[in-house]
Scaffold this active site. Structure first.
Site, PDB file in Angstrom:
ATOM      1  N   ALA A 221       0.863  -1.069   0.033  1.00  0.00           N
ATOM      2  CA  ALA A 221       0.064  -0.201  -0.066  1.00  0.00           C
ATOM      3  C   ALA A 221       0.932   1.359   0.079  1.00  0.00           C
ATOM      4  O   ALA A 221       0.721   1.667  -0.802  1.00  0.00           O
ATOM      5  CB  ALA A 221      -0.928  -0.188   0.993  1.00  0.00           C
ATOM      6  N   CYS A 349      15.350  -0.618   1.913  1.00  0.00           N
ATOM      7  CA  CYS A 349      16.127  -2.211   2.543  1.00  0.00           C
ATOM      8  C   CYS A 349      17.225  -2.499   3.216  1.00  0.00           C
ATOM      9  O   CYS A 349      18.008  -2.588   3.766  1.00  0.00           O
ATOM     10  CB  CYS A 349      14.733  -3.045   2.387  1.00  0.00           C
ATOM     11  SG  CYS A 349      12.781  -2.925   3.243  1.00  0.00           S
TER      12      CYS A 349
END
Length: 399
Positions: A221, A349
């Site tokens: 999302a 990340c």
């Protein structure tokens, strides 16, 4: 210097996109404190009125996402906590179930084989390592120098023992867009299932599950202006799947846990907005991308990592990736940040790693050049003035 969001130029949309107005509006009723919140914020598994209201909102979000992602049926949409969970669930859930089916059918000396690309997100590469520890064979496909996984390379890697192929729809660092429908067809012809991590593609290029004919796909999302902590696993009907999250049997037994109703509603609203605007927004961002690449080409010591032709639709419209010679990306990022510009060196990340990006290593770029990598990624709120201000700032931080 204190961070001032009113003047800061944010150019790291591939890491996360700011919450969009449509998602915020859709979630606003869920933020009402106290008992009144139960009008929309009940437990979607409860039988009383607040539970039924929550369930209705949740299922409407599922139907909206199924339509916008091009799924055939709403029950092919499984809500997760994000794309990392969706990736792991797809890989382990399909590979283990498919392996069990093959063994039940008496497959002899069958050793399950999984294929991934070498430029996947770590949410796919980490499960690939786990597969090896579980006795699977794993093939990591190298891209060509421009970052593309070629169909012919996949065809050569496939064999009778291949149970699953996972290749991303678009790369988060250099922006290469892969021919998913063709790759999925090659996997299916060899009897394997096909999963794609479509996180970066959604909202930037047309994304249609039925047209792509993939067996599974992962979405997040917050990459499209929705809330963090929500994702979707698209799982085609009748694809074998072993649930990874066990418990109360939610999501048709495929992902247990009390549903995040507010997150799902916000996600559906964000996807509706980006899908409606995708064609026009891609054209606008592509022009900004091309302007930025052209400006970087004029700067001494700045090299485009891949060759992106003006107007090219083979690369994402919102990502520019360059290497700055003689500098380390961490230093450049901090200097740009001090001037009010937010960029990255690659995947968020892995942003604290001092090693060159695994994507650039897969492209056979030497470590010295790779350590000066910069990724500039744009989005809905990026303006032409933002891009031109960045073009003026980069030479200053290089001096």
């Amino acid at each position: 210097m204190a961070f001032d969001p009113s003047t800061y130029v944010y150019l790291d949309y591939a890491a996360t996109a700011p919450l969009c107005e449509e998602a915020a509006d859709a979630m606003a009723p869920f933020g009402v404190p106290g008992v009144m919140n139960l009008a929309v914020g009940g437990n979607a598994n409860s039988l009383h009125s607040p539970g039924r209201a929550a369930f209705a909102a949740f299922e409407q979000a599922r139907k909206s996402l199924a339509r916008d992602l091009g799924a055939r049926r709403p029950d092919e949409i499984i809500f997760t906590s994000g794309a990392t969970e969706a990736d792991g669930a797809a890989l382990f859930g399909i590979a283990h179930a498919a392996t069990a089916e093959r063994r039940r059918s008496g497959a002899g000396d069958f050793v399950p084989h999984v294929i991934v690309s070498a430029v996947e997100h770590d949410a796919v590469l980490a499960p690939a390592k786990r597969f090896e520890a579980q006795g699977f064979r794993v093939t990591r496909l190298k891209p060509n120098r421009q970052g593309f996984i070629e169909v012919s390379a996949l065809e050569r890697a496939l064999d009778a023992d291949t149970v699953l192929v996972s290749i991303q729809a678009a790369n988060s660092e250099v922006g290469s867009v892969h021919p998913i429908a063709e790759l999925a067809r090659a996997a299916h012809e060899a009897g394997a299932f096909f999963h794609t991590d479509a996180v970066q593609a959604l909202g930037k290029v047309p994304v249609q599950m039925e047209a792509w004919d993939v067996d599974a796909a992962s979405f997040s999302a917050h990459k499209v202006g929705g809330p963090k902590g929500v994702g979707v696993l698209y799982l085609k009907a009748r694809v074998p799947f072993e649930a990874q999250a066990l418990g109360g049997g939610q999501e048709g037994g495929r992902r247990s846990g009390t549903q995040n109703v507010a997150g799902a509603v916000g996600y559906a609203a964000a996807v509706r907005a980006v899908v409606e605007a995708q064609k026009d927004e891609a054209k606008r961002l592509r022009a900004l991308r091309d302007e930025l690449y052209a400006a970087c080409a004029r700067m001494q010591g700045v090299e485009a990592t891949v060759n992106v032709d003006r107007g090219s639709e083979q690369f994402l419209p919102n990502i520019v990736h360059v290497m700055v010679h003689g500098h380390e990306s961490e230093t450049l990022i901090l200097r740009l940040d001090a001037l009010g510009f937010g960029v990255s060196g690659g995947s968020a990340c892995a942003s604290h790693s001092l090693e060159p990006s695994h994507v650039l290593q897969a492209l056979d770029i030497d470590a010295d050049r790779a350590l000066g990598a910069l990724r500039i990624s744009m989005g809905r709120f990026t303006t032409e003035e933002d891009v031109r201000a960045f073009i003026d700032a980069l030479p200053r931080v290089m001096e």
